[in-house]
Motif scaffolding. Structure first.
Motif, PDB file in Angstrom:
ATOM      1  N   TYR A 193     -15.445   2.092   7.729  1.00  0.00           N
ATOM      2  CA  TYR A 193     -14.211   1.396   7.344  1.00  0.00           C
ATOM      3  C   TYR A 193     -14.376  -0.124   7.330  1.00  0.00           C
ATOM      4  CZ  TYR A 193      -9.366  -0.314   7.831  1.00  0.00           C
ATOM      5  OH  TYR A 193      -8.175  -0.977   7.679  1.00  0.00           O
ATOM      6  N   ASN A 238      -1.582   4.619   2.332  1.00  0.00           N
ATOM      7  CA  ASN A 238      -1.927   4.517   3.745  1.00  0.00           C
ATOM      8  C   ASN A 238      -1.813   3.047   4.157  1.00  0.00           C
ATOM      9  OD1 ASN A 238      -3.326   4.322   6.244  1.00  0.00           O
ATOM     10  ND2 ASN A 238      -4.555   6.128   5.759  1.00  0.00           N
ATOM     11  N   HIS A 249      -4.903   0.920   4.373  1.00  0.00           N
ATOM     12  CA  HIS A 249      -5.556   0.527   3.134  1.00  0.00           C
ATOM     13  C   HIS A 249      -4.896  -0.731   2.589  1.00  0.00           C
ATOM     14  CE1 HIS A 249      -6.715   5.052   2.556  1.00  0.00           C
ATOM     15  NE2 HIS A 249      -7.342   4.483   3.566  1.00  0.00           N
ATOM     16  N   HIS A 250      -5.367  -1.199   1.438  1.00  0.00           N
ATOM     17  CA  HIS A 250      -4.848  -2.422   0.836  1.00  0.00           C
ATOM     18  C   HIS A 250      -3.949  -2.080  -0.338  1.00  0.00           C
ATOM     19  CE1 HIS A 250      -8.488  -3.498   3.009  1.00  0.00           C
ATOM     20  NE2 HIS A 250      -8.036  -4.727   3.078  1.00  0.00           N
ATOM     21  N   GLY A 258     -11.515  -3.168   6.725  1.00  0.00           N
ATOM     22  CA  GLY A 258     -10.122  -3.427   6.401  1.00  0.00           C
ATOM     23  C   GLY A 258      -9.452  -4.335   7.395  1.00  0.00           C
ATOM     24  N   SER A 269      -3.024   2.267  -3.677  1.00  0.00           N
ATOM     25  CA  SER A 269      -3.774   1.719  -2.545  1.00  0.00           C
ATOM     26  C   SER A 269      -5.255   1.671  -2.881  1.00  0.00           C
ATOM     27  CB  SER A 269      -3.586   2.587  -1.292  1.00  0.00           C
ATOM     28  OG  SER A 269      -2.233   2.710  -0.933  1.00  0.00           O
ATOM     29  N   ALA A 271      -9.003   1.514  -0.592  1.00  0.00           N
ATOM     30  CA  ALA A 271      -9.694   1.505   0.694  1.00  0.00           C
ATOM     31  C   ALA A 271     -11.115   1.007   0.477  1.00  0.00           C
ATOM     32  CB  ALA A 271      -9.707   2.905   1.305  1.00  0.00           C
ATOM     33  N   SER A 288       0.840  -1.190   0.000  1.00  0.00           N
ATOM     34  CA  SER A 288       0.000   0.000   0.000  1.00  0.00           C
ATOM     35  C   SER A 288       0.874   1.239   0.000  1.00  0.00           C
ATOM     36  CB  SER A 288      -0.920   0.017   1.227  1.00  0.00           C
ATOM     37  OG  SER A 288      -1.703   1.203   1.239  1.00  0.00           O
ATOM     38  N   THR A 329     -15.043   0.512   2.044  1.00  0.00           N
ATOM     39  CA  THR A 329     -16.005   1.046   3.013  1.00  0.00           C
ATOM     40  C   THR A 329     -17.354   0.388   2.781  1.00  0.00           C
ATOM     41  OG1 THR A 329     -16.406   2.907   1.510  1.00  0.00           O
ATOM     42  CG2 THR A 329     -14.887   3.289   3.334  1.00  0.00           C
TER      43      THR A 329
END
Length: 207
Positions: free
Chosen positions: A148, A99, A102-103, A150, A116, A118, A96, A120
């Motif tokens: 979120y 962040n 994140h993935h 994750g 990255s 993210a 990532s 949701t």
């Protein structure tokens, strides 16, 4: 063989001299529970979010590029009302670029992080009633309203007008939205076609 001989010898010494060594003990417990019902999560489009083809010119040169928002549908069906949490395992861990919560989207040229993504959850509906998404970053000790989804938190659902406490659900539906960001073009060396290679595993745990 030498290590085995020494271990056996030490054991014989202890057995032959019971008054020399003080005895102590510790209890070991095995705990857990078996839930009477099971839950199965499914994702529309087989869980694939496809951004299609981009050109290097589509990317911002000095700033990250947010791709078009993409959504798929999440459904969880349980055999009976069950309290559960959702989390993810990043199958591209360590890649990532934006962040760490994140993935990752994989690496290119072996040393460049592509970006990255993210995840949701929006508009969750539990057993035909709107609920709210809640998240715990303390292993379930404390919960707060948050969308979120994750690998750095537990995600669950609470009554819309109730406390931030996970509730038992039989059928859940929610919109899973992906925010995909690509690093600035100046940070990438694009000589051939580069795949956007994000992959995560959605994990359901009984609570």
């Amino acid at each position: 063989m030498e290590k085995t001989t020494r271990a056996a010898f030490a054991f014989l010494l202890a057995a032959c001299a019971p008054g020399v060594f003080a005895a102590s003990s510790a209890d070991l417990s095995v705990t857990g529970s078996i839930t009477p019902s099971s839950c199965i999560p499914t994702l529309s489009n087989d869980g694939v979010i496809d951004h299609g083809k981009l050109t290097a010119k589509d990317l911002g040169r000095v700033t990250p590029t947010l791709l078009d928002l993409a959504e798929i549908q999440l459904e969880v069906i349980c055999e009976g009302a069950t309290v559960f949490t959702l989390t993810t395992f990043d199958n591209r861990a360590g890649t990532s670029a934006i962040n760490p919560a994140h993935h990752g989207l994989g690496m290119i040229n072996d040393d460049q992080k592509l970006g990255s993504v993210a995840f949701t959850l929006f508009e969750p509906v539990a057993d035909a009633v709107p609920v709210k998404t809640i998240v715990s970053r303390s292993g379930g000790a404390r919960w707060a309203e948050n969308a979120y989804l994750g690998h750095e938190a537990l995600t669950s659902f609470a009554a819309a007008d109730g406390p931030n406490t996970p509730i038992a659900i039989e059928v859940l539906n929610a919109r899973l939205r992906a925010f995909t960001i690509i690093v600035p073009a100046r940070d990438l060396t694009v000589l051939d076609e580069v795949p956007i290679d994000g992959q995560a595993t959605l994990q359901l745990k009984y609570w």
